[in-house]
Motif scaffolding. Structure first.
Motif, PDB file in Angstrom:
ATOM      1  N   LYS A 168     130.138  54.318  32.561  1.00  0.00           N
ATOM      2  CA  LYS A 168     129.020  53.460  32.184  1.00  0.00           C
ATOM      3  C   LYS A 168     129.099  52.164  32.997  1.00  0.00           C
ATOM      4  O   LYS A 168     130.091  51.899  33.667  1.00  0.00           O
ATOM      5  CB  LYS A 168     129.057  53.181  30.685  1.00  0.00           C
ATOM      6  N   LYS A 169     128.059  51.352  32.913  1.00  0.00           N
ATOM      7  CA  LYS A 169     127.946  50.188  33.795  1.00  0.00           C
ATOM      8  C   LYS A 169     128.534  48.906  33.213  1.00  0.00           C
ATOM      9  O   LYS A 169     128.586  47.882  33.900  1.00  0.00           O
ATOM     10  CB  LYS A 169     126.463  49.932  34.118  1.00  0.00           C
ATOM     11  N   VAL A 172     131.018  46.788  35.199  1.00  0.00           N
ATOM     12  CA  VAL A 172     130.454  46.118  36.377  1.00  0.00           C
ATOM     13  C   VAL A 172     129.684  44.878  35.956  1.00  0.00           C
ATOM     14  O   VAL A 172     129.777  43.823  36.600  1.00  0.00           O
ATOM     15  CB  VAL A 172     129.545  47.074  37.173  1.00  0.00           C
ATOM     16  N   HIS A 173     128.929  44.981  34.872  1.00  0.00           N
ATOM     17  CA  HIS A 173     128.236  43.792  34.359  1.00  0.00           C
ATOM     18  C   HIS A 173     129.246  42.691  34.017  1.00  0.00           C
ATOM     19  O   HIS A 173     129.010  41.508  34.293  1.00  0.00           O
ATOM     20  CB  HIS A 173     127.412  44.150  33.115  1.00  0.00           C
ATOM     21  N   ILE A 224     124.688  47.870  41.647  1.00  0.00           N
ATOM     22  CA  ILE A 224     125.534  48.226  40.502  1.00  0.00           C
ATOM     23  C   ILE A 224     125.978  49.687  40.566  1.00  0.00           C
ATOM     24  O   ILE A 224     127.155  50.005  40.362  1.00  0.00           O
ATOM     25  CB  ILE A 224     124.804  47.943  39.178  1.00  0.00           C
ATOM     26  N   GLU A 225     125.035  50.579  40.832  1.00  0.00           N
ATOM     27  CA  GLU A 225     125.363  52.002  40.859  1.00  0.00           C
ATOM     28  C   GLU A 225     126.458  52.294  41.884  1.00  0.00           C
ATOM     29  O   GLU A 225     127.341  53.129  41.649  1.00  0.00           O
ATOM     30  CB  GLU A 225     124.121  52.835  41.170  1.00  0.00           C
ATOM     31  N   VAL A 228     129.852  51.175  40.444  1.00  0.00           N
ATOM     32  CA  VAL A 228     130.300  52.108  39.411  1.00  0.00           C
ATOM     33  C   VAL A 228     130.911  53.350  40.060  1.00  0.00           C
ATOM     34  O   VAL A 228     132.012  53.789  39.703  1.00  0.00           O
ATOM     35  CB  VAL A 228     129.131  52.514  38.486  1.00  0.00           C
TER      36      VAL A 228
END
Length: 246
Positions: A168-169, A172-173, A224-225, A228
């Motif tokens: 999940k992201k 990264v956030h 972001i992707e 990840v």
């Protein structure tokens, strides 16, 4: 290990944790005005409880570069999640000044949940996306202000088949908000030792490898992707190679 012996060992570990919980409950209450102090206090508890459960499982922990958890903090530590044992490994290995980020459901776990509520470690409501994002923003501000670290399982939940899941992201956030580096921690063999289903441990080596930090200074929301997938690929490659020589 037979089911009976597994139950006996987990009962003994439970007694140890029960005694430790009583002691730390008493310590936490006077520390209520000081959240950071409670987090450090709970780190000590996590070391005791985590080590007790690892012992109960019959796992023989083999560390590879554990010193990097101390030398590379503050950081966002991320680990794979294939077994219930991972939670206890994380509590044990997480360095002092490290925050967990648990699902809100943890508060219903007898003893552990109530201690977690007192600990000052953050909880997240994954059923509400907006609330989860707001929680992550608040956590980022808190750990940055106090020089703390964060421990996350990017898969979000335990794997059903022992295989690495999609990430999940959230981590990264958190990295974008804090600019802290990512430190991957690869756990090998936990699903074999403590599989899903009935309680029956399978004693064996549990390799835990701490990797070099990944800088997040140039990470951006627009990619972001990519971030990840890059971090997940680190785990894919390491797990395919197997644990390093002791």
């Amino acid at each position: 290990m037979s089911s009976f012996e597994s139950w006996v060992r987990i009962a003994l570990a439970g007694l140890c944790m029960c005694f430790a919980s009583i002691v730390f409950f008493a310590l936490m209450i006077p520390l209520l005005p000081w959240r950071v102090a409670r987090i450090y206090c709970c780190n000590v508890y996590g070391t005791i409880a985590g080590r007790a459960m690892v012992w109960a499982s019959g796992a023989r922990p083999v560390f590879h570069h554990r010193e990097k958890t101390r030398s590379q903090k503050p950081a966002i530590f991320v680990s794979n999640h294939t077994s219930t044992l991972d939670m206890w490994v994380g509590m044990w290995v997480c360095p002092m000044g490290g925050c967990g980020l648990a699902k809100r459901e943890i508060r219903f776990v007898p003893g552990v949940g109530q201690l977690y509520l007192l600990s000052g470690h953050p909880m997240i409501d994954r059923s509400n996306r907006e609330r989860a994002i707001a929680t992550m923003d608040g956590v980022a501000r808190f750990i940055t202000k106090n020089g703390l670290s964060l421990w996350l399982w990017p898969e979000g939940t335990r794997s059903k088949d022992g295989q690495l899941q999609e990430f999940k992201k959230g981590f990264v956030h958190a990295a974008l908000a804090t600019k802290l580096p990512i430190v991957p921690i690869v756990v090998y063999g936990a699903a074999k030792i403590f599989p899903r289903g009935k309680l029956k441990f399978n004693p064996g080596p549990l390799n835990i490898e701490v990797l070099d930090a990944i800088s997040t200074d140039d990470w951006a929301v627009e990619t972001i992707e990519d971030h990840v997938q890059m971090v997940r690929d680190v785990f894919v490659n390491k797990l395919a190679e197997g644990p390093p020589e002791a």
